[in-house]
Design an enzyme around this catalytic site. Structure first.
Site, mmCIF file in Angstrom:
data_model
loop_
_atom_site.group_PDB
_atom_site.id
_atom_site.type_symbol
_atom_site.label_atom_id
_atom_site.label_comp_id
_atom_site.label_asym_id
_atom_site.label_seq_id
_atom_site.Cartn_x
_atom_site.Cartn_y
_atom_site.Cartn_z
ATOM 1 N N LYS B 76 11.119 -4.534 3.635
ATOM 2 C CA LYS B 76 11.459 -3.728 2.288
ATOM 3 C C LYS B 76 12.725 -2.673 2.986
ATOM 4 O O LYS B 76 12.477 -1.969 3.939
ATOM 5 C CB LYS B 76 10.274 -2.922 1.604
ATOM 6 N N SER B 151 7.970 -2.095 -7.541
ATOM 7 C CA SER B 151 9.291 -1.723 -6.787
ATOM 8 C C SER B 151 9.357 -2.515 -5.712
ATOM 9 O O SER B 151 10.619 -2.974 -5.422
ATOM 10 C CB SER B 151 9.487 -0.327 -6.325
ATOM 11 N N SER B 175 3.159 -1.335 -6.412
ATOM 12 C CA SER B 175 4.418 -1.943 -6.160
ATOM 13 C C SER B 175 4.310 -3.088 -5.125
ATOM 14 O O SER B 175 5.335 -3.591 -4.812
ATOM 15 C CB SER B 175 5.406 -0.947 -5.379
#
Lengths: 482, 489
Positions: B76, B151, B175
């Site tokens: 990420k 997210s 998330s």
């Protein structure tokens, strides 16, 4: 109307740690800009603070030294504001729960034209750990401002007093005492030029007898005691005149200009930031247990106040001498070392405070730079005590020692300063002097005491200063009266 | 190969059936093929990636092989990785190349894993659909008209579309788990403090936690073995002995491997607001768990409905402060023209941050302001403790709590983009565990109208190993976690 000034101090002391309060970057002063700014110092995305245990130890030492409550649990908070030298956009400080709570510091206010010297106890409200900001550098590059983050994250202990001081002299005495204490316990190098010890002074005035505080103005960043004295005196006078002219004091932050000797408002508190303090979620509460305090306590040197008392009881020194000798740790250590090396305490006190301190001052030297060791000084004092040399001769030996001309006995030998204590030899000198000064002898016998002293002087002169003056006295007295 | 588990890939690499270079190239090829449509990756660097693969092969050749050596992962874009653009999905950091490695990156590097690239995400991890990313939305591999969740939307899509062997994510309010639910894979948010936050760009420090996003519980366990562990650079990192999160997996065999397990079902998680199709899938999964020997306990988490308001006070408060460092002074975006310092600050931040980030900075600044702090921030902290107490009480009656991960399946792009509150409700079931610091997981449990549905597992502190066992037992008797979106084979 009679006015009274009310003063409180906030002092930022830079703590003597090897690394910054929340990172491993070095804290050495004077490095090239931004060479001591690691990823934490420049607040890169993703970095986190880790509390420096050395800084905590410093805070505990200070708390113990002022007999304060040391919080078993204190909390780091973020103080949010934007400024280019504040890389994270917040300063990590302590707000609601500081590490050090209420404590006290006894100060000695020196005598002045109108007052005798006196002691006073100043209450300390709190002391908390926080990080220093960086510095803005203007003008290094034309038309630009530079940021140096070497100082960003340097540990500070902010020490806040109650509004307990009532004159510039008291404020300065407090600042000096605190300055001495933080160096004594080894938590701050005390270097005011380099900003290691910076004072903010809150000043307000009120009609004498009133118990209500007036509106205060804060004089920021005073880094010399002289400026502090001047700034407070000017500010006090300015506030009194403003009030007497029917004006009002606005709460404000002011700066002192050493060139004009005036204070001037920087910004008014009304426009001040809302710092939006909240507990820093990146740091756990700081927990200090009894055993932590005990451990640090064992590291703490004997404190000036305790040492002063001990000097009075153990060495029968006057309270003035004891106070002077404990004005710095180095001085106290030197004195104790001299006594431990065999010198008489009272004599050691006189020499350390007298000739020794004068010489250091004259040459602008620190005690650590003294060419004369405590052992050498003790040896010199022993030679006075055992009548090997006179006080006058001792001064010559002292100079020679300072100049590095060798050890005490060798110098005495080389300079021929040994005192004559042989009764026969002294009697011979006396006889000679009496024979040559019949007139004086007559005067003495006629009742003129002065003539006796003059005869002693003649004897000393004849011995080239080497005769033991006490013996000369005794023997001469016997001769004349006997 | 793209469907193999991490364990299988590890065995193939160890036995030299395949090289890391070959495996990495296979994934890079898929990325080249599908990423232009899906937009899961926002930074790729074949040179670094292939160098890592070659280094892994060299390491394997010496026999010095760890379970994840040579396996390609997606990271990420919230983790700083030296030499990589690290943007956190923001224009503010669009030009920022990290000069250091996050702890998570260091851990993967240490075992010789390969970094395939940095994945798209909601800007500064603020969002539940990946639509707040400065680099554009991410397509849900199951339906390109729909969002992957957020997210960690890029990592989610990368795992679901098999554009990586597995990925990392972070979870502040859901998330990892909500995208796992919406994209049909397994995601774990560990106990707060288990994975170091060092080098992970902060959103809300007291809630942020990194975790694995992978096809199965077993994969997650192997990744946890690498990611978890004490790190002195993070003061909130927990100093506990290392544990093997895969240690119990082999025991999950036989008729009733979960005999004696008490599963708590909080009534508040099955109330109004839950999509009927999702509810059905979750109930079916619970039924499956009964077959595996578990018993069901009805429990209550009475403060559940307060978790969203509490979260939307605390997370923005911390974020407003965490994001102050993006001021245009030292790195990141700075506006082109400005009159003075204040102008530079205001323009840089106005231009560098997107709408959702600004909204949260405003909320956070407001709740911390003098005069409002007690009513909002302090109150929220008090309720946060009550929410944590709800769980403490619940875990006296059960070993693991189950419920839906998200209230619905993946929604259409743009559907909630203009309605922040509707968007915030996506995390209604996941936020409480962040507030309490507890571990949470989402595992694929079926489909509703062709879209994946996740089952959420919530455990007690440090109970990750048991949660992974419980998830693994289910994955031994179901195949939801092996399903793959059509058209991407």
């Amino acid at each position: 109307m009679q006015w009274e000034v009310v003063i409180g101090l906030e002092t930022h002391t830079q703590l003597k740690t090897n690394t910054k309060i929340f990172s491993g970057a070095s804290t050495t002063y004077g490095a090239e800009p931004n060479t001591q700014a690691c990823e934490v110092s420049i607040a890169l995305p993703g970095v986190l603070p880790v509390l420096n245990k050395q800084a905590v130890e410093c805070a505990i030492k200070f708390g113990l030294a002022i007999e304060a409550e040391i919080a078993p649990r204190s909390v780091f908070a973020r103080k949010n504001y934007f400024y280019p030298d504040l890389p994270k956009g917040y300063q990590i400080s302590q707000y609601e729960l500081p590490v050090v709570g209420k404590g006290k510091l006894t100060i000695q206010v020196p005598a002045s034209k109108n007052t005798e010297a006196y002691e006073k106890t100043i209450n300390i409200t709190r002391a908390h750990l926080e990080e220093d900001a960086g510095k803005s550098v203007h003008g290094a590059v034309e038309g630009m401002s530079g940021i140096d983050l070497n100082r960003a994250g340097t540990p500070l202990l902010e020490i806040v007093t109650e509004p307990d001081m009532r004159s510039a002299a008291e404020a300065v005495a407090y600042a000096k005492k605190l300055h001495e204490l933080v160096q004594w316990i080894g938590i701050c190098d005390g270097n005011m030029q380099e900003g290691s010890f910076r004072c903010d002074v809150n000043v307000s005035v009120r009609p004498k007898g009133s118990d209500k505080l007036g509106t205060r103005r804060e004089i920021k960043n005073l880094n010399s005691f002289k400026f502090m004295q001047q700034a407070i005196e000017y500010e006090t006078q300015w506030q009194i005149e403003t009030l007497e002219d029917g004006g009002k004091i606005q709460q404000a932050t002011v700066l002192f200009n050493p060139d004009t000797g005036e204070t001037r408002a920087m910004r008014s508190k009304e426009e001040a930031n809302d710092y939006r303090y909240f507990p820093d979620p990146d740091l756990l509460p700081l927990v200090i247990r009894e055993e932590d305090k005990a451990r640090v306590s064992a590291l703490l040197p004997e404190l000036p106040q305790a040492l002063q008392t001990r000097f009075i009881t153990d060495y029968q020194l006057s309270s003035y001498d004891a106070s002077t000798l404990t004005s710095s740790k180095a001085l106290a250590d030197y004195f104790v070392a001299t006594v431990n090396a065999g010198a008489d305490a009272k004599q050691a006190a006189n020499w350390v405070m007298g000739a020794f301190s004068a010489k250091l001052n004259a040459e602008d030297k620190l005690i650590s730079e003294s060419p004369l060791s405590a052992v050498q000084l003790a040896q010199l004092l022993k030679r006075i005590a055992d009548n090997t040399i006179s006080n006058n001769a001792a001064k010559q030996v002292f100079e020679a020692l300072w100049a590095g001309e060798g050890e005490v006995d060798a110098i005495i030998e080389a300079k021929g300063l040994k005192q004559v204590s042989d009764t026969g030899a002294i009697e011979a000198i006396i006889n000679e002097v009496l024979a040559q000064n019949q007139a004086m002898v007559e005067e003495f016998k006629a009742g003129k005491e002065k003539a006796f002293n003059a005869l002693v002087g003649q004897c000393m002169k004849a011995s080239k200063g080497k005769a033991n003056p006490a013996q000369v006295n005794d023997l001469l007295k016997k001769k004349l009266l006997g | 190969m793209i469907n193999h588990s991490l364990k299988q890939l590890g065995q193939m690499l160890a036995s030299k059936q395949i090289s890391s270079v070959e495996l990495t190239q296979a994934f890079l090829k898929r990325i080249t093929q599908h990423n232009p449509d899906i937009n899961a990756y926002i930074a790729l660097d074949e040179t670094i990636t292939m160098a890592q693969a070659q280094a892994a092969d060299a390491r394997i050749a010496t026999g010095n092989i760890a379970p994840l050596t040579g396996i390609p992962f997606a990271q990420k874009d919230i983790f700083c990785a030296k030499g990589w653009k690290t943007t956190c999905g923001s224009k503010m950091l669009a030009n920022f190349t990290a000069p250091y490695d996050a702890h998570v990156i260091t851990q993967f590097d240490a075992v010789g894993a390969v970094n395939l690239g940095k994945t798209n995400m909601d800007e500064f991890a603020m969002g539940s659909s990946n639509e707040t990313s400065y680099f554009g939305g991410v397509k849900n591999p199951w339906d390109f008209d729909r969002v992957p969740g957020g997210s960690s939307g890029g990592s989610a899509a990368a795992v679901a579309a098999r554009l990586c062997a597995a990925a990392t994510g972070t979870d502040t309010g859901g998330s990892i788990r909500q995208p796992a639910s919406l994209c049909g894979f397994t995601g774990l948010k560990p106990t707060y403090g288990l994975v170091s936050r060092y080098g992970m760009i902060a959103f809300a420090s007291s809630l942020d936690q990194a975790g694995p996003m992978a096809k199965s519980a077993e994969d997650c366990a192997l990744m946890m073995n690498v990611m978890a562990g004490f790190d002195e650079r993070d003061s909130t990192s927990l100093d506990r002995p290392k544990e093997d999160y895969a240690r119990g997996l082999a025991n999950m065999t036989g008729e009733q491997p979960l005999k004696g397990l008490r599963i708590g079902l909080p009534k508040e998680y099955f109330a109004e607001g839950l999509d009927a199709g999702v509810a059905k899938v979750v109930q079916d999964a619970i039924a499956e768990y009964k077959k595996l020997g578990a018993t069901i306990v009805d429990i209550s988490l009475p403060n559940t409905q307060l978790s969203i308001p509490v979260y939307y006070v605390l997370a923005p408060a911390e974020a407003s402060s965490n994001l102050s460092r993006y001021d245009g002074v030292r790195y990141g975006y700075r506006t082109e023209e400005y009159d003075d310092l204040m102008d530079m600050y205001m323009k840089s931040r106005a231009e560098g941050f997107g709408a959702e980030v600004k909204r949260r900075i405003l909320i956070g600044t407001y709740v911390l302001s003098a005069g409002y702090y007690d009513a909002y921030y302090l109150k929220a902290q008090q309720i946060r403790r009550l929410i944590a107490q709800d769980f403490t009480e619940a875990f006296k009656q059960c070993d693991v709590i189950m419920g839906p991960t998200a209230p619905s399946t993946a929604f259409k792009a743009g559907e909630k983009a203009d309605d922040p509150v509707a968007m915030y409700l996506q995390d209604v079931y996941t936020i409480a565990t962040n507030l309490a610091g507890l571990p949470g997981m989402s595992i694929p449990a079926g489909f509703s109208n062709g879209l994946p549905v996740g089952l959420q597992l919530m455990g007690n502190y440090f109970d990750e190993a048991r949660m992974l066992d419980v998830a693994h037992a289910y994955q031994q008797v179901t195949d939801w976690h092996t399903r793959m979106p059509a058209g991407l084979e």
